[in-house]
Design an enzyme around this catalytic site. Structure first.
Site, PDB file in Angstrom:
ATOM      1  N   ARG A  22      23.864  18.538 -17.026  1.00  0.00           N
ATOM      2  CA  ARG A  22      23.956  19.605 -16.023  1.00  0.00           C
ATOM      3  C   ARG A  22      25.348  19.662 -15.409  1.00  0.00           C
ATOM      4  O   ARG A  22      25.844  18.651 -14.910  1.00  0.00           O
ATOM      5  CB  ARG A  22      22.928  19.356 -14.936  1.00  0.00           C
ATOM      6  CG  ARG A  22      21.538  19.560 -15.479  1.00  0.00           C
ATOM      7  CD  ARG A  22      20.472  19.172 -14.515  1.00  0.00           C
ATOM      8  NE  ARG A  22      19.189  19.598 -15.091  1.00  0.00           N
ATOM      9  CZ  ARG A  22      18.037  19.482 -14.489  1.00  0.00           C
ATOM     10  NH1 ARG A  22      17.962  18.968 -13.301  1.00  0.00           N
ATOM     11  NH2 ARG A  22      16.939  19.889 -15.082  1.00  0.00           N
ATOM     12  N   SER A 137      -5.431  18.892 -12.046  1.00  0.00           N
ATOM     13  CA  SER A 137      -4.072  19.389 -11.843  1.00  0.00           C
ATOM     14  C   SER A 137      -3.662  20.311 -12.992  1.00  0.00           C
ATOM     15  O   SER A 137      -3.858  19.968 -14.166  1.00  0.00           O
ATOM     16  CB  SER A 137      -3.157  18.153 -11.770  1.00  0.00           C
ATOM     17  OG  SER A 137      -1.816  18.500 -11.748  1.00  0.00           O
ATOM     18  N   SER A 189       7.581  28.846 -11.334  1.00  0.00           N
ATOM     19  CA  SER A 189       8.946  29.357 -11.227  1.00  0.00           C
ATOM     20  C   SER A 189       9.655  29.491 -12.561  1.00  0.00           C
ATOM     21  O   SER A 189      10.563  30.296 -12.691  1.00  0.00           O
ATOM     22  CB  SER A 189       9.758  28.457 -10.314  1.00  0.00           C
ATOM     23  OG  SER A 189       9.973  27.211 -10.930  1.00  0.00           O
ATOM     24  N   HIS A 217       6.828  29.583  -4.243  1.00  0.00           N
ATOM     25  CA  HIS A 217       7.492  30.769  -4.807  1.00  0.00           C
ATOM     26  C   HIS A 217       6.873  32.079  -4.367  1.00  0.00           C
ATOM     27  O   HIS A 217       7.183  33.121  -4.936  1.00  0.00           O
ATOM     28  CB  HIS A 217       7.534  30.672  -6.337  1.00  0.00           C
ATOM     29  CG  HIS A 217       8.452  29.588  -6.769  1.00  0.00           C
ATOM     30  ND1 HIS A 217       9.818  29.758  -6.854  1.00  0.00           N
ATOM     31  CD2 HIS A 217       8.211  28.292  -7.070  1.00  0.00           C
ATOM     32  CE1 HIS A 217      10.371  28.625  -7.199  1.00  0.00           C
ATOM     33  NE2 HIS A 217       9.418  27.700  -7.339  1.00  0.00           N
ATOM     34  N   THR A 245       7.487  26.586   1.282  1.00  0.00           N
ATOM     35  CA  THR A 245       8.839  26.111   1.576  1.00  0.00           C
ATOM     36  C   THR A 245       9.579  27.202   2.340  1.00  0.00           C
ATOM     37  O   THR A 245       9.285  28.391   2.167  1.00  0.00           O
ATOM     38  CB  THR A 245       9.603  25.739   0.283  1.00  0.00           C
ATOM     39  OG1 THR A 245      10.937  25.337   0.632  1.00  0.00           O
ATOM     40  CG2 THR A 245       9.700  26.884  -0.691  1.00  0.00           C
ATOM     41  N   LYS A 248      13.098  29.210  -0.005  1.00  0.00           N
ATOM     42  CA  LYS A 248      13.191  30.276  -1.014  1.00  0.00           C
ATOM     43  C   LYS A 248      13.115  31.633  -0.287  1.00  0.00           C
ATOM     44  O   LYS A 248      14.119  32.094   0.213  1.00  0.00           O
ATOM     45  CB  LYS A 248      12.125  30.063  -2.087  1.00  0.00           C
ATOM     46  CG  LYS A 248      12.302  28.671  -2.754  1.00  0.00           C
ATOM     47  CD  LYS A 248      11.390  28.438  -3.903  1.00  0.00           C
ATOM     48  CE  LYS A 248      11.288  26.971  -4.277  1.00  0.00           C
ATOM     49  NZ  LYS A 248      12.482  26.401  -4.900  1.00  0.00           N
ATOM     50  N   THR A 277      10.884   9.323   8.268  1.00  0.00           N
ATOM     51  CA  THR A 277      12.093  10.085   7.972  1.00  0.00           C
ATOM     52  C   THR A 277      12.433  10.973   9.158  1.00  0.00           C
ATOM     53  O   THR A 277      11.590  11.243  10.016  1.00  0.00           O
ATOM     54  CB  THR A 277      11.900  10.909   6.667  1.00  0.00           C
ATOM     55  OG1 THR A 277      13.151  11.429   6.259  1.00  0.00           O
ATOM     56  CG2 THR A 277      10.921  12.048   6.843  1.00  0.00           C
TER      57      THR A 277
HETATM   58  C1  LIG Z   1       6.779  24.847  -7.075  1.00  0.00           C
HETATM   59  C2  LIG Z   1       7.713  24.130  -6.162  1.00  0.00           C
HETATM   60  N1  LIG Z   1       7.202  23.331  -5.226  1.00  0.00           N
HETATM   61  C3  LIG Z   1       7.995  22.647  -4.389  1.00  0.00           C
HETATM   62  C4  LIG Z   1       9.367  22.753  -4.452  1.00  0.00           C
HETATM   63  C5  LIG Z   1      10.216  21.959  -3.509  1.00  0.00           C
HETATM   64  O1  LIG Z   1      10.660  22.771  -2.465  1.00  0.00           O
HETATM   65  P1  LIG Z   1      11.965  22.382  -1.628  1.00  0.00           P
HETATM   66  O2  LIG Z   1      13.124  22.988  -2.321  1.00  0.00           O
HETATM   67  O3  LIG Z   1      11.710  22.956  -0.274  1.00  0.00           O
HETATM   68  O4  LIG Z   1      12.041  20.901  -1.609  1.00  0.00           O
HETATM   69  C6  LIG Z   1       9.945  23.571  -5.399  1.00  0.00           C
HETATM   70  C7  LIG Z   1      11.411  23.673  -5.485  1.00  0.00           C
HETATM   71  O5  LIG Z   1      12.029  23.931  -6.436  1.00  0.00           O
HETATM   72  C8  LIG Z   1       9.101  24.281  -6.289  1.00  0.00           C
HETATM   73  O6  LIG Z   1       9.603  25.051  -7.243  1.00  0.00           O
END
Ligand SMILES: Cc1ncc(COP(=O)(O)O)c(C=O)c1O
Length: 425
Positions: A22, A137, A189, A217, A245, A248, A277
């Site tokens: 990468r 899952s 995604s 997403h 989240t 995004k 944390t």
């Molecule tokens: C499906 C999914 N869940 C969780 C996350 C994690 O989210 P964050 O970027 O807030 O850590 C991502 C991030 O890429 C994601 O695509």
């Protein structure tokens, strides 16, 4: 004697050899001008257009979101100053947690420093606390969900991607008396495909399983007020625990959980990834709160997002550029080779000032390497046309194969499918 340096150098040269290495593109986002950014190129900085950002609605530069963060920094400084339990719970966290619970119609909310930590923490707590629990899952679940489940000793059964009948089969074979958690995402995604949420929820509920959905997403971008895909598809009441989240659609950072108060309280009380944390910086919570409120009030950003995505897809399809077929705002352009995918991305950036990051294994299976295009309301139709013609030109230069253009539809229509109209149920 182990030569550590040589060992790791060899590991890196392996991934360089197979196209998985990468390379980070060094950019500087320009507030108020997104998707334009400065690319710190070897010959000096130059302006580019970003086509792969997760700031899907451009909220990261929304004047009110920016102002909320600035005001909070002036009032509270830059950091929370501690974990949530030890001096780190700021008034803004509490307001944000109330707001997201209300948005999703759930009893309680909890914020985390990342969405990754939410999946890790919540699934970890369910796995540890529920005696004999079995996870069901989806096979394409995000790494953070898999990690959360694996961190416990709980059994994990994998159902075929987006397949309610396979889920039914696995649940029917399980002991009816053990606790069960069904975990899946609403939008995946890498392919941009949407889960059959009502069907998956119905199967789970028939077997008295707890439903955990990752809406990373979709929140902000789908559903009434941005409440996500479950809300859009009318099954939000079937989802017991929903993670989202702010990184995004909301254009900021951090993650969250909403659900029944006792379960959210258990996560708050037992999850190491939450307890040990630093709390989210108050300024970030203030920005996220403003972004959530703005997207509850306004549908415009969502409507424009889906129009733009539709325009990008139509133009690619007219040009015979292969796409992974998807109903969502994510547009995966299928290249199918790691080296060519990187070469395509490099040429787009170098010659056409368009930045789209190549997505290679392990993010996607080998042979399905792609550019994942994230259009947004702030990508103008003119920018879309420029981008598609740039891809078209490089596609030819690299001798990449075309697919027949679809014969149905108006070609460059900009109407999103009815199911994707903002707020549709
Ligand atoms: C499906 C999914 N869940 C969780 C996350 C994690 O989210 P964050 O970027 O807030 O850590 C991502 C991030 O890429 C994601 O695509």
């Amino acid at each position: 004697m182990v030569d550590y340096r040589a060992f790791f150098a060899e590991k890196i040269s392996e991934i360089k050899g197979n196209g998985q290495y990468r390379t980070f593109i060094e950019i500087e986002r320009l507030a108020g001008r997104f998707p334009t950014a400065l690319h710190h190129h070897k010959d000096g900085p130059r302006e580019i257009t970003v086509w792969c950002s997760n700031d899907h609605l451009g909220m990261g530069q929304h004047p009110e979101v920016v102002a909320a963060m600035q005001r909070s920094i002036e009032r509270s400084g830059v950091a929370a100053g501690g974990s949530r339990n030890i001096s780190g719970t700021n008034h803004t966290h509490v307001l944000l947690e109330r707001e997201i619970a209300e948005l999703h119609g759930k009893e309680a909310g909890l914020t985390f420093i990342t969405g990754y930590a939410v999946n890790d923490a919540v699934l970890g707590v369910l796995g540890k606390l529920l005696p004999g629990v079995v996870f069901f899952s989806d096979e394409l679940n995000h790494a953070s969900m898999i990690l959360g489940m694996r961190a416990t000793r709980a059994e994990r059964r994998i159902f075929r991607h987006n397949d309610p009948s396979h889920l039914e089969e696995l649940l029917s074979a399980a002991d009816p008396d053990v606790p069960k958690v069904v975990a899946f995402e609403s939008i995946y995604s890498m392919d941009g495909d949407i889960a059959p949420m009502p069907e998956l929820c119905a199967v789970a509920k028939r077997h008295n399983a707890l439903v955990y959905v990752d809406e990373a997403h979709s929140v902000g971008m789908y559903g009434p007020g941005g409440a996500g895909m479950a809300a859009q598809l009318g099954c939000a009441d079937q989802v017991d625990l929903l993670m989202g989240t702010f990184a995004k659609g909301y254009g900021t950072a951090g993650g969250y959980l909403v659900g029944d108060a006792p379960i959210v309280d258990a996560v708050r009380s037992f999850a190491p990834a939450f307890i040990f944390t630093l709390a989210m910086p108050p300024a970030l919570a203030a920005a996220a709160l403003t972004s959530v409120r703005k997207l509850r009030e306004s549908d415009n950003e969502r409507i424009l997002l889906h129009h733009r995505a539709q325009l990008v897809k139509s133009l690619f399809q007219e040009a015979g550029i292969p796409l992974v077929s998807t109903e969502s705002h994510i547009v995966p352009v299928l290249v199918g080779d790691a080296h060519l995918c990187k070469e395509l991305a490099d040429r787009l950036l170098e010659d056409h000032l368009c930045y789209a990051q190549p997505i290679n294994f392990p993010s996607v299976p080998r042979g399905t390497e792609r550019l994942r295009i994230n259009p947004s309301p702030v990508h103008s139709p003119a920018a879309v046309r420029h981008f598609v013609s740039a891809v078209d030109e490089v596609w030819d230069d690299l001798g990449l194969p075309r697919v027949p253009a679809p014969v149905t539809g108006s070609g460059t229509g900009t109407e999103p499918a009815p199911a994707l109209r903002a707020g549709a149920r």
